[in-house]
Design a protein around this motif. Sequence first.
Motif, PDB file in Angstrom:
ATOM      1  N   LEU A 118       1.328  11.056   3.633  1.00 54.82           N
ATOM      2  CA  LEU A 118       1.583  10.821   2.340  1.00 54.82           C
ATOM      3  C   LEU A 118       2.985  10.423   1.742  1.00 54.82           C
ATOM      4  O   LEU A 118       3.036   9.913   0.946  1.00 54.82           O
ATOM      5  N   ARG A 119       3.978  10.665   2.529  1.00 53.60           N
ATOM      6  CA  ARG A 119       5.382  10.284   2.181  1.00 53.60           C
ATOM      7  C   ARG A 119       5.364   8.688   2.432  1.00 53.60           C
ATOM      8  O   ARG A 119       5.894   8.041   1.397  1.00 53.60           O
ATOM      9  N   SER A 120       4.588   7.982   3.077  1.00 49.44           N
ATOM     10  CA  SER A 120       4.402   6.316   3.351  1.00 49.44           C
ATOM     11  C   SER A 120       3.921   5.809   2.135  1.00 49.44           C
ATOM     12  O   SER A 120       4.302   4.990   1.518  1.00 49.44           O
ATOM     13  N   LEU A 121       3.050   6.703   1.347  1.00 58.38           N
ATOM     14  CA  LEU A 121       2.458   6.288   0.297  1.00 58.38           C
ATOM     15  C   LEU A 121       3.436   6.304  -0.910  1.00 58.38           C
ATOM     16  O   LEU A 121       3.341   5.674  -2.043  1.00 58.38           O
ATOM     17  N   LEU A 122       4.124   7.570  -0.973  1.00 61.11           N
ATOM     18  CA  LEU A 122       5.105   7.977  -2.184  1.00 61.11           C
ATOM     19  C   LEU A 122       6.136   7.235  -2.262  1.00 61.11           C
ATOM     20  O   LEU A 122       6.889   6.774  -2.971  1.00 61.11           O
ATOM     21  N   HIS A 123       6.632   6.835  -0.952  1.00 62.35           N
ATOM     22  CA  HIS A 123       8.015   6.201  -0.655  1.00 62.35           C
ATOM     23  C   HIS A 123       8.040   5.092   0.273  1.00 62.35           C
ATOM     24  O   HIS A 123       8.525   5.112   1.411  1.00 62.35           O
ATOM     25  N   PRO A 124       7.191   3.909  -0.073  1.00 64.31           N
ATOM     26  CA  PRO A 124       7.008   2.830   0.814  1.00 64.31           C
ATOM     27  C   PRO A 124       8.197   2.149   1.119  1.00 64.31           C
ATOM     28  O   PRO A 124       8.253   1.666   2.307  1.00 64.31           O
ATOM     29  N   ARG A 125       9.116   2.023   0.373  1.00 59.37           N
ATOM     30  CA  ARG A 125      10.611   1.462   0.762  1.00 59.37           C
ATOM     31  C   ARG A 125      11.098   2.120   1.841  1.00 59.37           C
ATOM     32  O   ARG A 125      11.702   1.527   2.730  1.00 59.37           O
ATOM     33  N   ALA A 126      11.165   3.328   1.609  1.00 62.09           N
ATOM     34  CA  ALA A 126      11.723   4.103   2.743  1.00 62.09           C
ATOM     35  C   ALA A 126      10.948   3.878   3.964  1.00 62.09           C
ATOM     36  O   ALA A 126      11.635   3.919   5.106  1.00 62.09           O
ATOM     37  N   GLU A 127       9.650   3.944   4.104  1.00 55.51           N
ATOM     38  CA  GLU A 127       8.921   3.790   5.300  1.00 55.51           C
ATOM     39  C   GLU A 127       9.234   2.175   5.812  1.00 55.51           C
ATOM     40  O   GLU A 127       9.321   1.996   7.118  1.00 55.51           O
ATOM     41  N   ARG A 128       9.545   1.214   4.854  1.00 57.28           N
ATOM     42  CA  ARG A 128       9.742  -0.225   5.396  1.00 57.28           C
ATOM     43  C   ARG A 128      11.140  -0.039   6.259  1.00 57.28           C
ATOM     44  O   ARG A 128      11.412  -0.517   7.172  1.00 57.28           O
ATOM     45  N   ALA A 129      11.923   0.559   5.429  1.00 61.21           N
ATOM     46  CA  ALA A 129      13.629   0.749   6.017  1.00 61.21           C
ATOM     47  C   ALA A 129      13.359   1.394   7.538  1.00 61.21           C
ATOM     48  O   ALA A 129      14.015   1.027   8.391  1.00 61.21           O
ATOM     49  N   ALA A 130      12.522   2.489   7.514  1.00 59.05           N
ATOM     50  CA  ALA A 130      12.382   3.125   8.816  1.00 59.05           C
ATOM     51  C   ALA A 130      11.737   2.269  10.012  1.00 59.05           C
ATOM     52  O   ALA A 130      12.025   2.250  11.004  1.00 59.05           O
ATOM     53  N   ALA A 131      10.833   1.549   9.387  1.00 61.92           N
ATOM     54  CA  ALA A 131      10.149   0.433  10.340  1.00 61.92           C
ATOM     55  C   ALA A 131      11.246  -0.369  10.882  1.00 61.92           C
ATOM     56  O   ALA A 131      11.237  -0.539  12.304  1.00 61.92           O
ATOM     57  N   ARG A 132      12.021  -0.692  10.030  1.00 61.48           N
ATOM     58  CA  ARG A 132      13.035  -2.047  10.359  1.00 61.48           C
ATOM     59  C   ARG A 132      13.893  -1.295  11.482  1.00 61.48           C
ATOM     60  O   ARG A 132      14.268  -2.068  12.507  1.00 61.48           O
ATOM     61  N   ALA A 133      14.411  -0.158  11.250  1.00 64.02           N
ATOM     62  CA  ALA A 133      15.215   0.675  12.119  1.00 64.02           C
ATOM     63  C   ALA A 133      14.669   0.866  13.540  1.00 64.02           C
ATOM     64  O   ALA A 133      15.271   0.654  14.544  1.00 64.02           O
ATOM     65  N   ALA A 134      13.393   1.193  13.360  1.00 62.30           N
ATOM     66  CA  ALA A 134      12.644   1.563  14.737  1.00 62.30           C
ATOM     67  C   ALA A 134      12.525   0.097  15.572  1.00 62.30           C
ATOM     68  O   ALA A 134      12.788   0.139  16.769  1.00 62.30           O
ATOM     69  N   VAL A 135      12.380  -0.812  14.929  1.00 62.26           N
ATOM     70  CA  VAL A 135      12.358  -2.169  15.539  1.00 62.26           C
ATOM     71  C   VAL A 135      13.698  -2.506  16.055  1.00 62.26           C
ATOM     72  O   VAL A 135      13.888  -2.907  17.147  1.00 62.26           O
ATOM     73  N   GLY A 136      14.782  -2.327  15.406  1.00 58.43           N
ATOM     74  CA  GLY A 136      16.161  -2.598  15.769  1.00 58.43           C
ATOM     75  C   GLY A 136      16.494  -1.747  16.984  1.00 58.43           C
ATOM     76  O   GLY A 136      17.019  -2.237  18.159  1.00 58.43           O
TER      77      GLY A 136
END
Length: 305
Positions: A118-136
């Motif tokens: 549910l967090r990814s739906l409510l806070h998509p920007r935060a999820e994208r930032a987390a994904a970028r951090a995971a890739v890095g």
Amino acid sequence: MDGPHGAALSAEGFGLKGPRGWTFRDVTFSAGPGSLVAVEGPSGSGRTCLLLALTGRMRSTQGRAEVGGERLPGRLAAVRGFSALGPVPGVSELDPSLTVAEHLRERALLRRRFDGSLRSLLHPRAERAAARAAVGTALETAGLDLADLPKAERTSVRDLERLEALRLSVALALMGRPRLLAVDDTDLKLSAQDRALAWDLLRGVADAGTTVLAVCSEAPEGALVVRTRPAEDDSAPIGAPAEEPTGATAGEPNGATAGDREASRSGPVDPGAARPGPGEAAPATADDTTTRKDTADAIAETGRA
């Protein structure tokens, strides 16, 4: 209980028999969390099937194993949930037509789809930032600097050197923070220098806490070695641990002699043979064809859970 991240491994009389006979059998060893375990043996000796069985991708038919506290073959799905595959021919290969960026983006999207909340739906920007951090983080751990590639992140997989492709596969696997990382053909087609760098990479992953299971033709010093033998070799049980009596538990680092190592290699290399260019597949050998058929037959017989 395991440590905070890595998965402990153990096997006792572990084996798999398919329609063409034994793929591997009588594998017995024990490794703690964060270990670097090298599955050493010649092509066609069941190395890849043992790797797939220990990561929950194939169902064993003999003995038992325990991975991260989960018993095999009963808890295949649970083991798949916290294990990840690096490069495994025919199972988790990179797509040569895709770029590095496309592979990374695809893996990030798949993780968001299957690990979404549910967090990814409510806070998509935060999820994208987390994904970028995971890739890095994954790229840094794998030692892959996109700026060093011919076209940076737009470089096609077919244009990657063998070691670069290995680093990319490991980075993709690490994005899910697995407790167990499995890599096939670790030292295949690598120069001595690149082979040392590949083992440094996997040793670094293990030192960071993730258990690493790596198939190879020659194990590095300091790894816990499980040695496989061709099915037609009846001099010792298939899967006998290195430097241990038959049926013993492997618990010592690699101590094989030069003669042992030479005997375990897949065969001599023809110096006059043509070498493939970057991104090109090497010509299939009889051993390669047999190994892939044996793997396919074993999967068909036992089934992937």
